[in-house]
Design an enzyme around this catalytic site. Structure first.
Site, mmCIF file in Angstrom:
data_model
loop_
_atom_site.group_PDB
_atom_site.id
_atom_site.type_symbol
_atom_site.label_atom_id
_atom_site.label_comp_id
_atom_site.label_asym_id
_atom_site.label_seq_id
_atom_site.Cartn_x
_atom_site.Cartn_y
_atom_site.Cartn_z
ATOM 1 N N ARG A 1 21.349 36.648 29.677
ATOM 2 C CA ARG A 1 21.534 34.989 29.851
ATOM 3 C C ARG A 1 19.929 34.808 30.274
ATOM 4 O O ARG A 1 19.305 35.464 31.107
ATOM 5 C CB ARG A 1 22.379 34.506 30.803
ATOM 6 C CG ARG A 1 22.168 32.960 30.950
ATOM 7 C CD ARG A 1 22.908 32.338 31.925
ATOM 8 N NE ARG A 1 22.700 31.008 32.044
ATOM 9 C CZ ARG A 1 22.512 30.168 33.137
ATOM 10 N NH1 ARG A 1 22.364 30.815 34.446
ATOM 11 N NH2 ARG A 1 22.299 28.840 32.969
ATOM 12 N N ARG B 1 20.546 19.222 42.990
ATOM 13 C CA ARG B 1 19.672 18.391 42.194
ATOM 14 C C ARG B 1 20.288 17.027 41.854
ATOM 15 O O ARG B 1 21.221 17.085 41.708
ATOM 16 C CB ARG B 1 19.565 19.109 40.680
ATOM 17 C CG ARG B 1 19.011 20.514 40.844
ATOM 18 C CD ARG B 1 18.601 20.960 39.374
ATOM 19 N NE ARG B 1 19.013 22.364 39.399
ATOM 20 C CZ ARG B 1 19.781 22.989 38.539
ATOM 21 N NH1 ARG B 1 20.150 22.482 37.507
ATOM 22 N NH2 ARG B 1 19.935 24.361 38.537
ATOM 23 N N ASN C 1 23.026 38.246 34.113
ATOM 24 C CA ASN C 1 22.429 36.934 34.425
ATOM 25 C C ASN C 1 21.720 36.942 35.825
ATOM 26 O O ASN C 1 22.189 37.416 36.795
ATOM 27 C CB ASN C 1 23.582 36.052 34.924
ATOM 28 C CG ASN C 1 23.071 34.325 34.896
ATOM 29 O OD1 ASN C 1 21.778 34.382 34.959
ATOM 30 N ND2 ASN C 1 24.052 33.644 35.265
ATOM 31 N N HIS D 1 22.837 24.855 29.761
ATOM 32 C CA HIS D 1 24.416 25.112 29.768
ATOM 33 C C HIS D 1 24.850 25.198 28.166
ATOM 34 O O HIS D 1 25.909 25.089 27.978
ATOM 35 C CB HIS D 1 25.389 24.261 30.493
ATOM 36 C CG HIS D 1 24.939 24.106 31.719
ATOM 37 N ND1 HIS D 1 25.227 22.872 32.581
ATOM 38 C CD2 HIS D 1 24.555 25.093 32.701
ATOM 39 C CE1 HIS D 1 25.204 23.091 33.748
ATOM 40 N NE2 HIS D 1 24.784 24.593 34.052
ATOM 41 N N GLU E 1 31.018 31.932 30.014
ATOM 42 C CA GLU E 1 29.630 32.152 29.515
ATOM 43 C C GLU E 1 29.481 33.508 29.267
ATOM 44 O O GLU E 1 28.931 34.036 28.087
ATOM 45 C CB GLU E 1 28.815 31.515 30.183
ATOM 46 C CG GLU E 1 28.675 30.037 30.383
ATOM 47 C CD GLU E 1 27.898 29.563 31.428
ATOM 48 O OE1 GLU E 1 28.519 29.472 32.675
ATOM 49 O OE2 GLU E 1 26.769 28.930 31.443
#
Ligand code: ADP
Length: 414
Positions: free
Chosen positions: A94, A244, A13, A183, A387
């Site tokens: 990813r 965010r 990732n 996601h 993940e």
């Protein structure tokens, strides 16, 4: 180590200045090694590598991703996994944005790398970093099949009404503007885990999933398919997150451009780095937020209240969208570890058959578990996401489909 390297998958990732990685068995999920490269391109970079209960660290300048990965591969060799010599079954990357093109795990070819790079207009913070990680790994492990797993893929099948923004359709079409959702790897994995945990057929299970980490998103899943999700064209939409703010009146941006003279870069910084929990309270880590709240900090309290208010808004929306809900699930760092968030998000909803059992909610268990009382109308669960495992499995599957070849297959927009 007992496992053979060529049965393991390396999951990467790659961020703009970091690389997270895991070497794992896609069947059992057993992790052989993992680590994190940080501050690539800065004066003091670092690598933290864990394998076989050992932890090795490196500090010093790491000029680029390739140099970071070289260090990582040396550390692998030092801890008994010489990846370059023994090989791995596959590398799974990813990749944040697959746009309209990629909606399944895809064997990486030169054309695929070029297409991921072109999608950088939709994900300027993420896709260039993903491409750098892919290119570096391909150079260092030539001949090992590499697979891109897209964060947007699961949400490709969102219904038209959920993914269409109500703006001039010609402008939207010209610029690829629609809800893509992110996601997705986590939402899809958790949805599968929930159905398994409840021993229900996935295609007959309706669920709401809250993935609450540094980034945060919710999804409504109907019978295994995505019905809605909070993130949009970019990961900025929806829930309040670490840095965010999620949903905003777009007029705020026009106001800031006209009245405060902010340009695109300044707005980008404001929205991606200085908003959300951090913008309201000064800290972005949820544990620190909780410490500030315990110490009586009012701005931290407000940040928490705004966070919960937004969760509940989407919970309400998704309950109505789905009509019947068979499970509400919390996952990721905050979702798995904060009983307060789970209890507050679902407080006062007994009339909807939604309750949280205080003892179950605060029990120090790990793994998939109920936090609703026995016999509750709507099961409420905590299910750890994974993940890396989902990416490793997807990569392994793609390699099996292509007979283990690396660069010989056209991806054809898969
Ligand atoms: P990422 O989105 O980077 O994968 P994670 O899923 O690891 O993030 O979630 C990170 C968040 O989880 C951080 O805000 C962190 O504070 C929070 N978190 C981790 N452990 C706990 C805990 N015990 N209680 C509350 N929050 C926690």
């Amino acid at each position: 180590m007992s496992e053979r390297a060529d049965e393991l998958v390396l999951v990467i990732n790659s961020g703009s200045s970091s690389i997270k990685y895991q070497l794992l068995d896609p069947e059992s999920g057993v992790v052989a090694a993992s680590g994190l490269v940080e501050r690539i391109g800065e004066e003091r970079g670092s690598v933290e590598h864990r394998a076989d209960g050992r932890r090795i660290e490196h500090e010093g300048p790491i000029p680029d991703h390739k140099a970071g990965l070289r260090l990582v591969f040396d550390m692998f060799a030092d801890t008994g996994h010489d990846l370059a010599a023994a090989g791995v079954r596959a590398v799974g990357h990813r990749v944040v944005h697959g746009g309209e093109i990629f909606y399944e795990p895809t064997l990486i070819t030169d054309d695929v790398v070029a297409a991921i790079s072109e999608l950088s207009t939709l994900a300027p913070l993420h896709n260039p970093a993903n491409v750098t990680g892919i290119e570096s790994t391909r150079e260092l492990l030539p001949g090992v099949p590499q697979v891109a797993v897209f964060d947007t893929a699961f949400f490709h099948g969102l219904p038209e009404a959920a993914k269409t923004y109500a703006i001039d359709a010609k402008v939207a079409a010209a610029h690829g503007i629609r809800k893509y959702g992110f996601h997705g790897t986590s939402h899809e994995y958790v949805a599968g885990q929930v159905a398994e945990f409840l021993d229900r057929a996935p295609d007959r299970t309706n669920q709401i999933i809250f993935h609450l980490g540094n980034g945060a998103s919710a999804s409504a899943v109907r019978g295994g398919d995505p019905a809605d999700t909070t993130m949009g064209l970019t990961p900025l939409e929806g829930l309040v997150m670490g840095t965010r703010g999620g949903d905003l009146d777009p007029g705020i941006l026009l106001h800031l451009m006209r009245s405060a003279g902010l340009d695109a870069d300044a707005i980008d910084r404001l929205l991606n780095r200085n908003s959300g929990i951090k913008g309201l309270s000064g800290v972005n880590d949820f544990r620190e937020l909780q410490r500030l709240i315990d110490a009586g900090d009012e701005s931290a309290r407000l940040a928490y209240d705004v966070y919960i208010h937004r969760l509940r808004r989407y919970l309400g929306a998704y309950l109505v969208e789905l009509g019947r809900v068979d499970a509400i699930t919390f996952t990721a760092g905050v979702g798995e570890n904060s009983p307060a968030v789970r209890a507050d998000a679902l407080a006062g909803l007994e009339n909807f058959g939604i309750t949280v059992d205080p003892a179950r909610n605060t029990a120090k268990e790990r793994g998939a578990r109920y936090i609703s009382p026995a016999g509750a109308k709507v099961p409420v669960l905590v299910v750890p996401t994974n993940e890396e495992l989902a990416i490793a499995r997807a990569a392994s599957r793609v390699v099996a489909e292509h007979g283990g070849r690396s660069n010989s297959v056209e991806s054809g927009g898969r």
